[in-house]
Design a protein around this motif. Structure first.
Motif, PDB file in Angstrom:
ATOM      1  N   ILE A  14       0.702  -1.117  -0.073  1.00 20.83           N
ATOM      2  CA  ILE A  14      -0.071   0.100  -0.157  1.00 20.83           C
ATOM      3  C   ILE A  14       0.942   1.243   0.146  1.00 20.83           C
ATOM      4  O   ILE A  14       0.515   2.244  -0.667  1.00 20.83           O
ATOM      5  N   GLY A  15       2.081   1.360   0.828  1.00 19.79           N
ATOM      6  CA  GLY A  15       2.778   2.360   0.930  1.00 19.79           C
ATOM      7  C   GLY A  15       3.794   2.648  -0.242  1.00 19.79           C
ATOM      8  O   GLY A  15       4.310   3.722  -0.329  1.00 19.79           O
ATOM      9  N   GLY A  16       3.901   1.473  -0.970  1.00 18.03           N
ATOM     10  CA  GLY A  16       5.252   1.465  -1.950  1.00 18.03           C
ATOM     11  C   GLY A  16       6.358   1.941  -1.191  1.00 18.03           C
ATOM     12  O   GLY A  16       6.839   1.478  -0.327  1.00 18.03           O
ATOM     13  N   SER A  65      -3.001  -7.237   7.682  1.00 20.47           N
ATOM     14  CA  SER A  65      -2.500  -6.040   7.304  1.00 20.47           C
ATOM     15  C   SER A  65      -1.379  -5.752   8.305  1.00 20.47           C
ATOM     16  O   SER A  65      -1.335  -6.083   9.391  1.00 20.47           O
ATOM     17  N   TYR A  66      -0.327  -4.999   7.768  1.00 20.30           N
ATOM     18  CA  TYR A  66       0.841  -4.647   8.372  1.00 20.30           C
ATOM     19  C   TYR A  66       0.828  -3.232   8.636  1.00 20.30           C
ATOM     20  O   TYR A  66       0.999  -2.651   7.494  1.00 20.30           O
ATOM     21  N   GLU A  67       0.956  -2.512   9.757  1.00 19.71           N
ATOM     22  CA  GLU A  67       0.821  -1.337   9.930  1.00 19.71           C
ATOM     23  C   GLU A  67       2.050  -0.788  10.806  1.00 19.71           C
ATOM     24  O   GLU A  67       2.284  -1.243  12.021  1.00 19.71           O
ATOM     25  N   VAL A  75      -0.794   1.736   7.115  1.00 23.67           N
ATOM     26  CA  VAL A  75      -0.762   0.324   6.639  1.00 23.67           C
ATOM     27  C   VAL A  75       0.402   0.334   5.556  1.00 23.67           C
ATOM     28  O   VAL A  75       0.108   1.258   4.541  1.00 23.67           O
ATOM     29  N   ALA A  76       1.313  -0.612   5.575  1.00 26.00           N
ATOM     30  CA  ALA A  76       2.190  -0.562   4.543  1.00 26.00           C
ATOM     31  C   ALA A  76       2.101  -1.632   3.495  1.00 26.00           C
ATOM     32  O   ALA A  76       2.645  -1.707   2.449  1.00 26.00           O
ATOM     33  N   LEU A  77       1.167  -2.688   4.142  1.00 24.24           N
ATOM     34  CA  LEU A  77       1.471  -3.872   3.254  1.00 24.24           C
ATOM     35  C   LEU A  77      -0.004  -4.828   3.468  1.00 24.24           C
ATOM     36  O   LEU A  77      -0.422  -4.826   4.735  1.00 24.24           O
ATOM     37  N   LYS A 124       1.931  -5.096  -6.682  1.00 22.95           N
ATOM     38  CA  LYS A 124       1.155  -6.275  -6.312  1.00 22.95           C
ATOM     39  C   LYS A 124       1.715  -7.770  -6.718  1.00 22.95           C
ATOM     40  O   LYS A 124       2.129  -7.686  -7.620  1.00 22.95           O
ATOM     41  N   VAL A 125       1.436  -8.782  -5.850  1.00 24.19           N
ATOM     42  CA  VAL A 125       1.800 -10.098  -6.435  1.00 24.19           C
ATOM     43  C   VAL A 125       0.642 -11.008  -6.145  1.00 24.19           C
ATOM     44  O   VAL A 125      -0.026 -11.257  -5.062  1.00 24.19           O
ATOM     45  N   THR A 126       0.415 -11.801  -7.186  1.00 22.95           N
ATOM     46  CA  THR A 126      -0.581 -12.755  -7.103  1.00 22.95           C
ATOM     47  C   THR A 126      -0.078 -14.305  -7.422  1.00 22.95           C
ATOM     48  O   THR A 126       0.725 -14.232  -8.285  1.00 22.95           O
TER      49      THR A 126
END
Length: 307
Positions: free
Chosen positions: A111-113, A152-154, A159-161, A260-262
């Protein structure tokens, strides 16, 4: 991670169990844990992955975590008595008989790039919520429950990821399975960018230890061959994901994170057996990546989108 059949069908009993499990789980607050991102864990993880850039010396405070290396942190905290019979964490397990967990795939979005990466020295909160649980049935008639969680990682900037994971839960094995036969090797397919691996029991042990993963399929050969019917130790799905993303990072030529990675796991890989990561030329900021074993079977497919 185990073989995952791509085509599923609805299952009445599994659907009922999944629906009740989802309703109960979503009535509870999300699971949250806060952790300091320490340099020692990053150094040991990099050594396990044979990445010298972060393993030869202790990384400095402020060093960004390479993409997907957050998997070395926020590990399960259950005591052994709470683990499943196969050694797996049971925090998000549906009710019996669906207790045999396999990592099926997922999606990660930064999210944060580059402006807000997870870094050594930060205090980060991981918040996990269960977002889906669906009963399915394979063409062969085996029931399963497919569970989706969102993490989510904040950090102090927000939130960064966001890390979405899908797990498949199959019924516990009650009758030992015969070990699978090793197929005949064939040449690897070509690709624009390739990298080959042969994982050793040492690597799998170290990866399990650093991710606090007690799943017996990754270190107990007797369990693999005499209970689950594998021909050898199974390579971790997350390890394969990281190796795909590391190839992408090396092709990029700089330490960047994707947008993004899927990815989706389709077949197991085993210790001592060669496999190849193949990546196409980037098109429209998207790189197609796959892993092929030495018998011609696709083990994982993914898409990596540049920021």
């Amino acid at each position: 991670m185990q073989p995952i059949l791509r085509r599923f069908y609805s299952s009445t009993s599994a659907s009922s169990i999944a629906s009740q499990f989802l309703s109960k789980s979503q009535s509870l607050p999300p699971h949250a844990q806060t952790q300091f991102l320490d340099a020692n864990q990053l150094q040991r993880f990099s050594a396990t992955l044979s990445r010298p850039e972060l393993s030869q010396a202790l990384p400095k405070s402020g060093t960004p975590l390479p993409a997907c290396y957050h998997l070395a942190y926020f590990t399960p905290s259950q005591v052994e008595e709470e683990l499943g019979r196969d050694g797996t964490d049971t925090t998000f397990n549906p009710p019996s008989p669906f207790t045999r967990r396999m990592w099926a795939g997922g999606e990660l979005e930064w999210i944060g790039g580059e402006g807000n990466r997870l870094k050594i020295g930060q205090t980060v909160t991981e918040t996990t919520k269960l977002v889906s649980a669906v009963g399915k049935m394979t063409r062969a008639g085996e029931e399963m429950v497919v569970v989706g969680v969102e993490k989510s990682y904040e950090n102090e900037q927000g939130v960064a990821l966001i890390d979405k994971r899908n797990w498949i839960f199959r019924p516990e094995i009650t009758t030992p399975q015969a070990p699978a036969e090793k197929p005949k090797e064939i040449p690897f397919p070509a690709g624009k960018y390739t990298r080959e691996f042969t994982q050793t029991p040492v690597t799998l042990f170290r990866f399990s230890a650093l991710t606090f993963n007690g799943h017996k399929i990754h270190y107990n050969r007797e369990w693999c061959r005499e209970v689950e019917g594998h021909r050898d130790l199974v390579v971790h799905g997350p390890l394969n994901l990281i190796n795909m993303v590391n190839l992408w990072r090396d092709v990029q030529g700089r330490d960047v994170v994707p947008k993004k990675v899927t990815y989706r796991a389709t077949s197991p890989l085993y210790a001592g057996e060669k496999y190849r990561v193949i990546m196409d030329e980037e098109k429209g900021k998207v790189s197609e990546v796959k892993i092929i074993d030495s018998y011609g079977k696709t083990s994982m497919v993914g898409q990596i989108e540049s920021a």
